[in-house]
Each structure stands twice: as C-alpha cells, then as structure tokens.
Design a protein around this motif. Structure first.
Motif, PDB file in Angstrom:
ATOM      1  N   ILE A  63     -41.685 -31.478   6.265  1.00 59.15           N
ATOM      2  CA  ILE A  63     -42.112 -31.397   4.848  1.00 59.15           C
ATOM      3  C   ILE A  63     -41.721 -30.025   4.339  1.00 59.15           C
ATOM      4  CG2 ILE A  63     -44.238 -31.006   3.461  1.00 59.15           C
ATOM      5  CD1 ILE A  63     -44.021 -33.923   3.874  1.00 59.15           C
ATOM      6  N   GLY A  64     -41.149 -29.782   3.165  1.00 62.93           N
ATOM      7  CA  GLY A  64     -40.807 -30.646   2.120  1.00 62.93           C
ATOM      8  C   GLY A  64     -39.366 -31.115   2.036  1.00 62.93           C
ATOM      9  N   ALA A  65     -38.474 -30.780   3.013  1.00 63.90           N
ATOM     10  CA  ALA A  65     -37.181 -31.468   3.031  1.00 63.90           C
ATOM     11  C   ALA A  65     -37.394 -32.858   3.606  1.00 63.90           C
ATOM     12  CB  ALA A  65     -36.159 -30.688   3.853  1.00 63.90           C
ATOM     13  N   GLY A  66     -38.290 -32.935   4.584  1.00 61.26           N
ATOM     14  CA  GLY A  66     -38.728 -34.235   5.078  1.00 61.26           C
ATOM     15  C   GLY A  66     -39.589 -34.886   4.016  1.00 61.26           C
ATOM     16  N   THR A  67     -39.688 -36.212   4.069  1.00 61.78           N
ATOM     17  CA  THR A  67     -40.316 -36.919   2.950  1.00 61.78           C
ATOM     18  C   THR A  67     -41.661 -37.534   3.299  1.00 61.78           C
ATOM     19  OG1 THR A  67     -38.906 -38.768   3.585  1.00 61.78           O
ATOM     20  CG2 THR A  67     -38.162 -37.408   1.754  1.00 61.78           C
ATOM     21  N   THR A  68     -42.204 -37.212   4.465  1.00 65.14           N
ATOM     22  CA  THR A  68     -43.493 -37.798   4.820  1.00 65.14           C
ATOM     23  C   THR A  68     -44.243 -36.911   5.806  1.00 65.14           C
ATOM     24  OG1 THR A  68     -44.569 -39.722   5.840  1.00 65.14           O
ATOM     25  CG2 THR A  68     -42.410 -39.135   6.699  1.00 65.14           C
ATOM     26  N   PHE A  69     -45.567 -36.954   5.747  1.00 68.97           N
ATOM     27  CA  PHE A  69     -46.393 -36.324   6.779  1.00 68.97           C
ATOM     28  C   PHE A  69     -46.560 -37.250   7.983  1.00 68.97           C
ATOM     29  CE2 PHE A  69     -48.572 -32.408   5.421  1.00 68.97           C
ATOM     30  CZ  PHE A  69     -48.268 -32.343   4.070  1.00 68.97           C
ATOM     31  N   SER A  70     -46.153 -38.498   7.832  1.00 69.37           N
ATOM     32  CA  SER A  70     -46.442 -39.495   8.865  1.00 69.37           C
ATOM     33  C   SER A  70     -45.429 -39.432  10.001  1.00 69.37           C
ATOM     34  CB  SER A  70     -46.421 -40.897   8.249  1.00 69.37           C
ATOM     35  OG  SER A  70     -46.427 -41.872   9.273  1.00 69.37           O
ATOM     36  N   ILE A  71     -45.916 -39.174  11.210  1.00 68.58           N
ATOM     37  CA  ILE A  71     -45.014 -39.189  12.370  1.00 68.58           C
ATOM     38  C   ILE A  71     -44.498 -40.613  12.594  1.00 68.58           C
ATOM     39  CG2 ILE A  71     -44.929 -38.893  14.889  1.00 68.58           C
ATOM     40  CD1 ILE A  71     -44.775 -36.222  13.554  1.00 68.58           C
ATOM     41  N   MET A  72     -45.297 -41.634  12.243  1.00 72.18           N
ATOM     42  CA  MET A  72     -44.807 -43.016  12.395  1.00 72.18           C
ATOM     43  C   MET A  72     -43.594 -43.265  11.500  1.00 72.18           C
ATOM     44  SD  MET A  72     -48.081 -45.396  12.607  1.00 72.18           S
ATOM     45  CE  MET A  72     -49.180 -45.297  13.980  1.00 72.18           C
ATOM     46  N   GLN A  73     -43.687 -42.873  10.256  1.00 69.70           N
ATOM     47  CA  GLN A  73     -42.528 -43.043   9.364  1.00 69.70           C
ATOM     48  C   GLN A  73     -41.359 -42.198   9.823  1.00 69.70           C
ATOM     49  OE1 GLN A  73     -44.078 -42.373   5.279  1.00 69.70           O
ATOM     50  NE2 GLN A  73     -43.765 -44.584   5.075  1.00 69.70           N
ATOM     51  N   THR A  74     -41.658 -41.060  10.409  1.00 70.99           N
ATOM     52  CA  THR A  74     -40.600 -40.194  10.941  1.00 70.99           C
ATOM     53  C   THR A  74     -39.888 -40.893  12.100  1.00 70.99           C
ATOM     54  OG1 THR A  74     -41.929 -38.280  10.279  1.00 70.99           O
ATOM     55  CG2 THR A  74     -40.163 -37.872  11.858  1.00 70.99           C
TER      56      THR A  74
ATOM     57  N   THR B 256     -43.655 -30.944  15.383  1.00 77.04           N
ATOM     58  CA  THR B 256     -43.108 -29.684  15.898  1.00 77.04           C
ATOM     59  C   THR B 256     -42.321 -28.880  14.852  1.00 77.04           C
ATOM     60  OG1 THR B 256     -41.089 -30.760  16.716  1.00 77.04           O
ATOM     61  CG2 THR B 256     -42.957 -30.641  18.235  1.00 77.04           C
ATOM     62  N   HIS B 257     -42.326 -29.351  13.600  1.00 71.20           N
ATOM     63  CA  HIS B 257     -41.697 -28.517  12.559  1.00 71.20           C
ATOM     64  C   HIS B 257     -42.132 -28.987  11.171  1.00 71.20           C
ATOM     65  CE1 HIS B 257     -38.876 -25.942  10.483  1.00 71.20           C
ATOM     66  NE2 HIS B 257     -38.362 -26.977   9.854  1.00 71.20           N
ATOM     67  N   ILE B 258     -42.868 -28.129  10.493  1.00 72.53           N
ATOM     68  CA  ILE B 258     -43.325 -28.481   9.140  1.00 72.53           C
ATOM     69  C   ILE B 258     -43.602 -27.196   8.372  1.00 72.53           C
ATOM     70  CG2 ILE B 258     -45.728 -28.742   9.959  1.00 72.53           C
ATOM     71  CD1 ILE B 258     -45.981 -31.061   7.838  1.00 72.53           C
ATOM     72  N   HIS B 259     -43.376 -27.270   7.032  1.00 74.32           N
ATOM     73  CA  HIS B 259     -43.639 -26.114   6.155  1.00 74.32           C
ATOM     74  C   HIS B 259     -44.853 -26.445   5.308  1.00 74.32           C
ATOM     75  CE1 HIS B 259     -39.420 -24.403   6.552  1.00 74.32           C
ATOM     76  NE2 HIS B 259     -39.243 -25.637   7.001  1.00 74.32           N
ATOM     77  N   TYR B 260     -45.959 -25.745   5.536  1.00 75.19           N
ATOM     78  CA  TYR B 260     -47.121 -26.102   4.724  1.00 75.19           C
ATOM     79  C   TYR B 260     -46.953 -25.727   3.255  1.00 75.19           C
ATOM     80  CZ  TYR B 260     -50.312 -22.136   3.707  1.00 75.19           C
ATOM     81  OH  TYR B 260     -50.913 -21.038   3.187  1.00 75.19           O
ATOM     82  N   PRO B 261     -46.157 -24.680   2.905  1.00 75.13           N
ATOM     83  CA  PRO B 261     -46.039 -24.330   1.488  1.00 75.13           C
ATOM     84  C   PRO B 261     -44.959 -25.125   0.752  1.00 75.13           C
ATOM     85  CG  PRO B 261     -45.666 -22.456   2.964  1.00 75.13           C
ATOM     86  CD  PRO B 261     -45.488 -23.683   3.737  1.00 75.13           C
ATOM     87  N   GLN B 262     -44.644 -26.310   1.222  1.00 76.68           N
ATOM     88  CA  GLN B 262     -43.638 -27.117   0.532  1.00 76.68           C
ATOM     89  C   GLN B 262     -44.152 -28.504   0.155  1.00 76.68           C
ATOM     90  OE1 GLN B 262     -39.887 -27.097   2.697  1.00 76.68           O
ATOM     91  NE2 GLN B 262     -39.820 -24.866   2.803  1.00 76.68           N
ATOM     92  N   SER B 263     -45.457 -28.706   0.268  1.00 78.70           N
ATOM     93  CA  SER B 263     -45.988 -30.025  -0.088  1.00 78.70           C
ATOM     94  C   SER B 263     -45.779 -30.314  -1.572  1.00 78.70           C
ATOM     95  CB  SER B 263     -47.485 -30.106   0.227  1.00 78.70           C
ATOM     96  OG  SER B 263     -47.750 -29.634   1.526  1.00 78.70           O
ATOM     97  N   GLU B 264     -45.848 -29.283  -2.393  1.00 78.95           N
ATOM     98  CA  GLU B 264     -45.776 -29.451  -3.856  1.00 78.95           C
ATOM     99  C   GLU B 264     -44.436 -29.966  -4.329  1.00 78.95           C
ATOM    100  OE1 GLU B 264     -46.381 -26.829  -2.145  1.00 78.95           O
ATOM    101  OE2 GLU B 264     -47.534 -25.334  -3.211  1.00 78.95           O
ATOM    102  N   MET B 265     -43.367 -29.665  -3.558  1.00 78.27           N
ATOM    103  CA  MET B 265     -42.036 -29.996  -4.072  1.00 78.27           C
ATOM    104  C   MET B 265     -41.329 -31.042  -3.204  1.00 78.27           C
ATOM    105  SD  MET B 265     -40.575 -28.069  -1.635  1.00 78.27           S
ATOM    106  CE  MET B 265     -38.905 -28.411  -2.063  1.00 78.27           C
ATOM    107  N   VAL B 266     -42.104 -31.746  -2.390  1.00 78.05           N
ATOM    108  CA  VAL B 266     -41.494 -32.779  -1.563  1.00 78.05           C
ATOM    109  C   VAL B 266     -40.810 -33.818  -2.464  1.00 78.05           C
ATOM    110  CG1 VAL B 266     -43.556 -34.243  -1.396  1.00 78.05           C
ATOM    111  CG2 VAL B 266     -41.923 -34.245   0.448  1.00 78.05           C
TER     112      VAL B 266
END
Ligand code: GUN
Ligand code: FE
Length: 433
Positions: A322-333, A75-85
C-alpha cells in the motif's frame, strides 16, 4: 488467562526450502483445539484429545465452520500512503513525485500521523494481518505514532523512519547527520520495546547520497539486530537512474551491499529485475525479498521471479505495498501472486501461497522462531477465517473437493470479508460485524 478456541486448525509445521515440501508439512485438524496462555500457544491438537486439559470455568470459544490460521504477515507496506491508494495512471518515478511525496508531507503533523496510524492498524487487523514491516515518512513523529498504536495492543510490528536526503522535494529531505541521529533515537526508544522492532529505512538508492547510505550502514553496525528495509530493482527507469547516480557500483544491489546494508535482517521490496550477480548477493548474504504482486501489476513494474528465488533459496514474504499496492488484504495479494505466476508458467499452489503469507513471511523476517505457525511456545497471533463469507464462496465451498481446493478458492475469492476474528497476543482485537 487461559483461552480455549475450538475450530478447524490449519498451519505449516516447519520452514522449507523447496515448495514441494510444503504440502507434506501442512497440518489440518478438522475439529481442533487451541490453548493460549499469556499470549503464547500452550497446546494445539484434536478436540477429543485436548478437551480434558481445559480447566473448569474456562469458556470454550467455538467457531463451527471456521478455520483458524496463523495471522498473516505483510513484509512491505507504507502506512503513510493509505490516502492515495489507487491514484491513476503512472509508473514508479512519476507516481512518487505526483502522489506520494505530496501525501507524505502531511505526516509532519503528529496529530494527523496518530489518526492515520490508528486507521492503518485497524485496516491490518480487519484483513487478518498481525505482523507488518512498515515504512513511515521522513518525520520521526510518524514512527512514534505508529509504534504507540501498535504498543497498545502488543502487536509485533517492525517500522522505521525514512532516510532521504536528495532527489525529492526539499520539504521531505533530511541530511545524513539528521537521519542518523533521528534513527538512533528511535532505535533506542522503540527497538525491542515489547514486541516492537526497528528497521533502518533508506527509501531507495536514488533518494540517498552515498554519505547517507554510509550513515545507514553505521547504524546497522552499531545496532546489528535491527532490520534494514528498502526498495530494489522495481522499475527499469529506476534501475537506469541508480546506474547513473552510482557509476562505481557493479549493480543496484551492490549500492546497498557496499554500504553494509545486506544480511539476514535486510528486506528488499520488489526485486523484480535482478541481474545474476544480484541474485548471488542476496543468496550469499541471506537477505530477503518482499513479493508485492498488486503493486507490481498496478505500477506496471514487472513480474517477480518466484521460481528463481526458490531455486536460489532466497527468502521471500508477501507484501501489499500500500499505496502502490491496491489492497491491505494478503488474500487478494495472493490472488494476484497466482496470476503473476500464471504468466510465467508457474502454478502457485494454495499451500505455497498460504505458506508465503504465514511461516514463509516469518522466515523472511527472521521471526520464524516466534510467529508463523502454531508451534507450542510461539506468540498467539491468529485469525479465524470464514470460508463462506459471500453467497458465491458458500456455493463454491459446498462444491469443494479437497482441502487444497477449499484453500485455493478462499485465496481466489477471499478478502477482508473472510476475516471473522483476529487475535493478537492471545487477545481478540477484531471481530467482523
Ligand atoms: N520506491 C521508492 N519509494 C517507493 C514507494 O513509496 N513505493 C514504491 N512502490 N516504490 C518506491
Ligand atoms: Fe514500497
């Protein structure tokens, strides 16, 4: 186009407003069958009961030892921040200036945005996420390219162009008029096109003038079934800054409320340091919160009060941020959500965690009539989970004592390796090698 899937099936039967009701509504079928037609759930139940419903000639896809679950909802993610995670060492405001803004400017180039949109959607799918509420950048092209990629697989995706007209580098600013016009154009082009939905997206109060927030409110009035997606009460310095910038408003949330930006389709990321009056406002307006534990720990923002949200019956979904969050995985979240709640003496159960990632997330996006569980007629977005993806997980699974134990270990040890298959709109869109 009928598809038949045989495996263990797990979902939650209905939306609840008390966590104690979740376990009562968990449905687990050890040897189950899922029938899908034209992207919709047609039937789910025991294999023995359902196998005669499978027309001749239809191949059954069997996944022995695997668990089929509703697709995860971010329910909250920034697609243009994958590069700087994972960029090192700051809290929110410095981190935005030093890492985020210099990255987001790259998305004015449509080719780059398209390439990264493809990368992004692939990462969602390999992590079992089938619906996401996504920040673009200030550039409308960034949203066009993301929607184009999602449209190709008929994914249910909500996204929007960032509105920001102050307190960021000039190269990333729009104006109230430009943001209004560009957002409106994107709404007319994409909102409700197939499964795509639009979110009006002021970045956060500090980067919008009151005039721009007026424009956001005007858009929401003109297109009432669009979403509103922003950040709220993430960081203490941020909150102080909002109070300086908007001295006439009673609270941070009141800035948004005053401009008509609260309501059942408004989603506020973080919402960590809320005053009582802000909780009241979220509750009264039926607004939702996105709980982003990996981000909140990583930026040292604070601990979200999930217990208070339940008490207030405020809708909550999980966000990777993402990218303040550190994973795409909801399980790790969820793993980190558990730890955040441990520090507050609240034990997040496996079933509650699973609910927040599926039906609870759907509810927070007002999409629980369409996604989030296996109710007949709902959209067929689901994941095939491998609970034994690593030697340690295999060992622990073999020593599990209950479904709750199995699920809890999965959430604690699981990540993208646990995702064996992902289906969107009834079609296979990701298979682990
Ligand atoms: N607040 C305003 N912009 C951002 C952002 O990009 N990420 C996070 N985590 N918080 C924000
Ligand atoms: Fe964010």
């Amino acid at each position: 186009t009928l598809k038949a899937i045989r495996a263990s099936m797990l979902d939650v039967a209905c939306v609840v407003d008390d966590p104690v009701d979740i376990e009562k509504n968990v449905r687990y079928i050890e040897d189950g069958l899922l029938l899908v037609t034209n992207g919709r759930i047609e039937w789910v139940g025991e294999w023995e009961e359902g196998k005669d419903k499978i027309p001749e000639g239809v191949r059954v896809r069997s996944y022995p030892g695997k668990i089929v679950m509703p697709g995860f909802i971010d329910t909250h993610i920034h697609y243009p921040q994958s590069e700087m995670v994972g960029a090192y060492g700051e809290q929110l405001l410095e981190w935005l200036d030093n890492y985020v803004f210099p990255t987001e400017v790259r998305y004015k180039d449509k080719d780059y945005a398209k390439e990264m949109s493809e990368f992004f959607v692939k990462q969602l799918l390999r992590n079992g996420t089938t619906t996401a509420l996504v920040f673009g950048t200030v550039h409308p092209e960034s949203v066009d390219s993301l929607f184009e990629v999602a449209e190709n697989i008929n994914m249910r995706m909500i996204a929007g162009k960032v509105m920001m007209d102050r307190n960021a580098p000039d190269y990333l600013l729009d104006t109230p008029e430009i943001s209004y016009n560009q957002s409106k154009e994107l709404i007319e082009k994409w909102h409700k096109k197939g499964r795509l939905l639009y979110a009006i997206t002021p970045r956060f109060a500090p980067t919008s003038s009151p005039e721009q927030l007026d424009m956001a409110g005007k858009l929401k009035k003109e297109f009432p079934d669009t979403y509103m997606h922003t950040h709220l009460c993430e960081n203490k310095s941020e909150i102080e800054w909002v109070k300086e910038l908007f001295p006439d408003r009673a609270s941070y949330l009141d800035v948004y409320h005053h401009h008509g930006l609260t309501g059942p389709k408004s989603i506020f990321a973080h919402s960590i340091h809320l005053e009582d009056c802000e909780w009241d406002c979220l509750q009264e307006t039926d607004s939702a919160i996105s709980f982003c534990p990996t981000s909140n720990l990583y930026l040292g923002s604070g601990l979200f009060k999930l217990q208070e949200a339940w008490k207030r019956k405020v809708k909550v979904g999980m966000g990777t941020d993402i990218g303040a969050g550190t994973t795409f995985s909801i399980m790790q979240t969820l793993n980190e959500a558990y730890k955040v709640m441990q520090l507050q003496e609240y034990r997040l159960s496996a079933f509650e965690a699973f609910y927040l990632a599926t039906l609870g997330g759907a509810k927070s996006l007002s999409l629980d009539h369409l996604i989030g569980n296996f109710e007949v007629g709902k959209e067929a977005d689901f994941v095939v989970i491998d609970p034994c993806a690593t030697p340690l997980q295999q060992l622990r699974f073999d020593n599990s004592k209950s479904l709750a134990d199995e699920l809890f270990v999965l959430i604690t040890l699981g990540d993208d390796r646990s995702i064996y298959r992902t289906y969107v709109d009834g079609r296979l869109v990701y298979a682990r090698n």
